[in-house]
Write an enzyme that holds these catalytic residues in place. Structure first.
Site, PDB file in Angstrom:
ATOM      1  N   CYS A  27      -2.794   8.994  -9.167  1.00 41.41           N
ATOM      2  CA  CYS A  27      -2.014   8.550  -8.328  1.00 41.41           C
ATOM      3  C   CYS A  27      -3.088   8.168  -7.404  1.00 41.41           C
ATOM      4  CB  CYS A  27      -0.916   9.879  -7.426  1.00 41.41           C
ATOM      5  SG  CYS A  27       0.039   9.213  -5.446  1.00 41.41           S
ATOM      6  N   SER A  28      -3.029   9.166  -6.379  1.00 42.28           N
ATOM      7  CA  SER A  28      -4.754   7.608  -5.054  1.00 42.28           C
ATOM      8  C   SER A  28      -5.296   8.953  -4.536  1.00 42.28           C
ATOM      9  CB  SER A  28      -3.637   7.161  -3.886  1.00 42.28           C
ATOM     10  OG  SER A  28      -1.956   7.866  -3.350  1.00 42.28           O
ATOM     11  N   CYS A  29      -5.259   9.745  -4.693  1.00 42.36           N
ATOM     12  CA  CYS A  29      -6.294  11.075  -3.608  1.00 42.36           C
ATOM     13  C   CYS A  29      -7.847  10.172  -3.586  1.00 42.36           C
ATOM     14  CB  CYS A  29      -6.351  12.483  -4.710  1.00 42.36           C
ATOM     15  SG  CYS A  29      -4.515  13.221  -3.981  1.00 42.36           S
TER      16      CYS A  29
ATOM     17  N   CYS B 193      -8.363   8.806  -8.887  1.00 44.85           N
ATOM     18  CA  CYS B 193      -7.799   9.502  -8.895  1.00 44.85           C
ATOM     19  C   CYS B 193      -6.234   8.793 -10.174  1.00 44.85           C
ATOM     20  CB  CYS B 193      -6.784   9.523  -7.392  1.00 44.85           C
ATOM     21  SG  CYS B 193      -5.153  11.037  -8.016  1.00 44.85           S
TER      22      CYS B 193
END
Lengths: 218, 113
Positions: free
Chosen positions: A125-127, A122
């Protein structure tokens, strides 16, 4: 202005090297944001926006989700060709069938083969498919992984000990708030006689992100 | 314009693969976000946008959950769920509580007291 930019003692040289705070041995509060977090929790509870029980239940629910969920999905796809087709065509339906519903995001399963290796990131971000793998590891959220996996995936995979032959195509999938990816790794040769449970035990978190392959012996 | 979060393809150093468990306060932020998300108070897109909106300096220097906490505070204020004054007052109160029990690290005892 909200207090986003407190000029507290922070190690700028290593600011983005770690994705969350390393544990402090002295049990003292070292981050202004830890205090801010407690303040938010207390005020949101007092105002009835959340209850302490709801937050506790959410933490417990998160803690119970481990990569074993994803491993079960992968192992089923190895032993059941019809399930594999379902997983590749309607992944949300396929994982819900095994008891892991993903209701707020679309899941896409991508399969590795002798020709294609898939890896997930991702970049923004951090999906992450949390319902199947739990919380993402720190490195998945790190700036270095997010920046480099899209421009030099083979080098990054090499750092994870995954060295792919040049003829294997590498596909990097960039997750979003709406779409999450699960890599179906290759079933290791020599494991054809194993049970679904035995196979699931071989499937690692990293293999489902795509930075590693599954080994025949764990 | 490329925001501080938009790092795909940029040159970077080696990836540190060392992991450690989340601390309780980090889990708590995650839990709060899960609950207010389930209640429809915030969306994932919105959360992400608030984190991106923290600015280059905050994005670069804060840890992951510090960013989420800062973003959550701003989000709650802009949605009129909390006020900045309420939050500031509560932070002062908690700081005093921690100082009284000796749980406040020396670097936090100074300028924000």
């Amino acid at each position: 202005m909200p207090h986003d930019h407190h000029d507290h003692e922070h190690d700028h040289a290593h600011g983005h090297a770690h994705a969350h705070a390393p544990p402090q041995p002295d049990h003292k509060v070292h981050s202004y944001y830890q205090i801010l977090g407690v303040a938010l929790k207390e005020l949101l509870v007092e105002k009835g926006v959340v209850t302490a029980d709801e937050v506790r239940a959410a933490i417990e629910k998160r803690d119970q989700i481990t990569p074993a969920h994803g491993a079960k999905v992968v192992a089923r796809s190895w032993v059941d060709p019809l399930y594999r087709i379902k997983l590749l065509t309607n992944a949300n339906l396929a994982v819900a069938e095994l008891g892991f519903p993903m209701t707020t995001t679309k899941l896409v399963a991508v399969e590795n083969s002798e020709e294609v290796h898939n890896v997930v990131v991702c970049t923004l971000c951090s999906c992450y498919p949390r319902e199947l793998l739990g919380l993402p590891p720190a490195w998945y959220k790190s700036r270095a992984y997010r920046a480099r996996i899209v421009s030099e995936p083979r080098a990054v995979l090499g750092e994870f000990g995954t060295n792919l032959p040049d003829n294997v195509e590498v596909r990097v999938h960039d997750s979003t708030a709406d779409i999450r990816y699960l890599v179906i790794p290759i079933q290791p040769p020599g494991t054809e006689g194993k049970s679904e449970e035995e196979l699931a035990a071989l499937v690692t978190r990293d293999s489902m992100i795509g930075v590693a392959e599954v080994k025949a012996h764990g | 314009m490329r925001g501080p979060h938009d790092v795909g393809g940029l040159p970077e150093g080696p990836i540190e693969t060392e992991t450690h468990d989340l601390s309780f306060w980090e889990k708590q932020i995650d839990g709060i976000r899960a609950v207010i998300g389930a209640k429809g108070i915030v969306t994932t897109h919105e959360n992400r946008r608030y984190v991106e909106g923290l600015g280059d300096d905050a994005y670069e220097t804060l840890t992951y959950y510090e960013r989420w906490t800062a973003a959550l505070a701003r989000q709650m204020i802009e949605k009129n769920i909390l006020t900045q004054d309420e939050l500031d007052a509560r932070v002062r109160e908690i700081r005093a509580r921690l100082a009284a029990t000796g749980e406040l690290a020396p670097e936090l005892s100074g300028e924000h007291a």
